[in-house]
Design a protein around this motif. Structure first.
Motif, PDB file in Angstrom:
ATOM      1  N   GLY A 110       8.735  64.309  24.652  1.00 13.42           N
ATOM      2  CA  GLY A 110       8.041  65.034  25.706  1.00 13.42           C
ATOM      3  C   GLY A 110       8.727  66.337  26.009  1.00 13.42           C
ATOM      4  O   GLY A 110       9.834  66.600  25.525  1.00 13.42           O
ATOM      5  N   PHE A 111       8.052  67.161  26.812  1.00 14.62           N
ATOM      6  CA  PHE A 111       8.608  68.474  27.155  1.00 14.62           C
ATOM      7  C   PHE A 111       7.950  69.023  28.399  1.00 14.62           C
ATOM      8  O   PHE A 111       6.898  68.546  28.834  1.00 14.62           O
ATOM      9  N   CYS A 112       8.583  70.015  28.957  1.00 16.41           N
ATOM     10  CA  CYS A 112       7.983  70.892  29.958  1.00 16.41           C
ATOM     11  C   CYS A 112       8.770  72.189  29.914  1.00 16.41           C
ATOM     12  O   CYS A 112       9.761  72.295  29.184  1.00 16.41           O
ATOM     13  N   THR A 113       8.301  73.168  30.666  1.00 17.74           N
ATOM     14  CA  THR A 113       9.034  74.425  30.741  1.00 17.74           C
ATOM     15  C   THR A 113       9.372  74.732  32.190  1.00 17.74           C
ATOM     16  O   THR A 113       8.710  74.282  33.117  1.00 17.74           O
ATOM     17  N   TYR A 114      10.412  75.508  32.329  1.00 17.58           N
ATOM     18  CA  TYR A 114      10.769  76.130  33.597  1.00 17.58           C
ATOM     19  C   TYR A 114      10.593  77.618  33.333  1.00 17.58           C
ATOM     20  O   TYR A 114      11.259  78.180  32.454  1.00 17.58           O
ATOM     21  N   LEU A 149       2.791  76.342  23.098  1.00 20.66           N
ATOM     22  CA  LEU A 149       4.215  76.295  23.430  1.00 20.66           C
ATOM     23  C   LEU A 149       5.057  76.448  22.164  1.00 20.66           C
ATOM     24  O   LEU A 149       6.042  77.183  22.158  1.00 20.66           O
ATOM     25  N   ALA A 150       4.667  75.768  21.092  1.00 23.65           N
ATOM     26  CA  ALA A 150       5.414  75.867  19.830  1.00 23.65           C
ATOM     27  C   ALA A 150       5.498  77.323  19.375  1.00 23.65           C
ATOM     28  O   ALA A 150       6.564  77.784  18.941  1.00 23.65           O
ATOM     29  N   GLN A 151       4.400  78.062  19.491  1.00 26.91           N
ATOM     30  CA  GLN A 151       4.403  79.472  19.085  1.00 26.91           C
ATOM     31  C   GLN A 151       5.304  80.299  20.006  1.00 26.91           C
ATOM     32  O   GLN A 151       6.056  81.156  19.536  1.00 26.91           O
ATOM     33  N   LYS A 152       5.239  80.047  21.313  1.00 24.75           N
ATOM     34  CA  LYS A 152       6.124  80.749  22.259  1.00 24.75           C
ATOM     35  C   LYS A 152       7.584  80.490  21.908  1.00 24.75           C
ATOM     36  O   LYS A 152       8.404  81.407  21.948  1.00 24.75           O
ATOM     37  N   MET A 153       7.901  79.258  21.564  1.00 24.45           N
ATOM     38  CA  MET A 153       9.276  78.914  21.217  1.00 24.45           C
ATOM     39  C   MET A 153       9.683  79.575  19.909  1.00 24.45           C
ATOM     40  O   MET A 153      10.785  80.095  19.789  1.00 24.45           O
ATOM     41  N   LYS A 154       8.791  79.551  18.944  1.00 27.39           N
ATOM     42  CA  LYS A 154       9.092  80.156  17.638  1.00 27.39           C
ATOM     43  C   LYS A 154       9.402  81.646  17.787  1.00 27.39           C
ATOM     44  O   LYS A 154      10.299  82.177  17.141  1.00 27.39           O
ATOM     45  N   GLU A 155       8.651  82.317  18.667  1.00 30.09           N
ATOM     46  CA  GLU A 155       8.832  83.757  18.894  1.00 30.09           C
ATOM     47  C   GLU A 155       9.882  84.050  19.967  1.00 30.09           C
ATOM     48  O   GLU A 155      10.147  85.211  20.265  1.00 30.09           O
TER      49      GLU A 155
END
Length: 149
Positions: A59-63, A33-39
């Motif tokens: 905490g976190f989640c995605t939509y 997730l961190a990589q997806k966010m960074k990119e």
């Protein structure tokens, strides 16, 4: 103790802090997730949702439009990457994160939302029902759950 749930897209003031938290969390998917966010590997309607206690991301989640489902299956949208730091569990933060993802889906006109998981008995308590087992894009098999909104 102040608890809140925030919905973010790229450029949000807490975006980079959430990347750091996800990268360092105990769950191996956090680094993905961190990589997806960074990119900024998100479509325009997708969001990252964070749980905050006393100004710290916990905490976190995605939509998201897709999760680990093959493209030929047209289930959408999804709650993904649900994680709450171990020291903050038991406060119903996962439920609040998931509910916020459901709100995002509802606001975008969806009547149903999905989640893929290997967990048994977890998402049912949040109103999800198992649809079946599906092969993921990674070759594994996971359960697909849905919830009417």
């Amino acid at each position: 103790m102040v608890e809140k749930i925030i919905v973010m897209s790229y450029g949000h003031e807490r975006w980079n802090e959430t990347i750091s938290f996800a990268k360092q969390c105990s769950w191996r998917a956090g680094a993905f997730l961190a990589q997806k966010m960074k990119e900024n590997d998100f479509e325009s309607n997708e969001r990252v949702i964070a749980a905050i206690i006393d100004d710290d991301i916990v905490g976190f989640c995605t939509y998201a439009n897709k999760d680990e489902m093959p493209d030929e299956l047209d289930f959408t949208p999804f709650v993904g990457f649900v994680f709450v730091d171990e020291k903050c569990r038991g406060r119903r933060l996962s439920e609040r994160l998931i509910n916020m993802a459901c709100n995002c889906a509802r606001e975008q006109g969806y009547k149903e939302i999905y989640i893929m998981s290997g967990e048994i008995g977890l998402y049912e308590k949040y109103g999800f029902a198992k649809i079946g087992d599906y092969r993921t894009i990674y070759g594994s098999v996971d359960q697909l759950f849905s919830k009417q909104l």
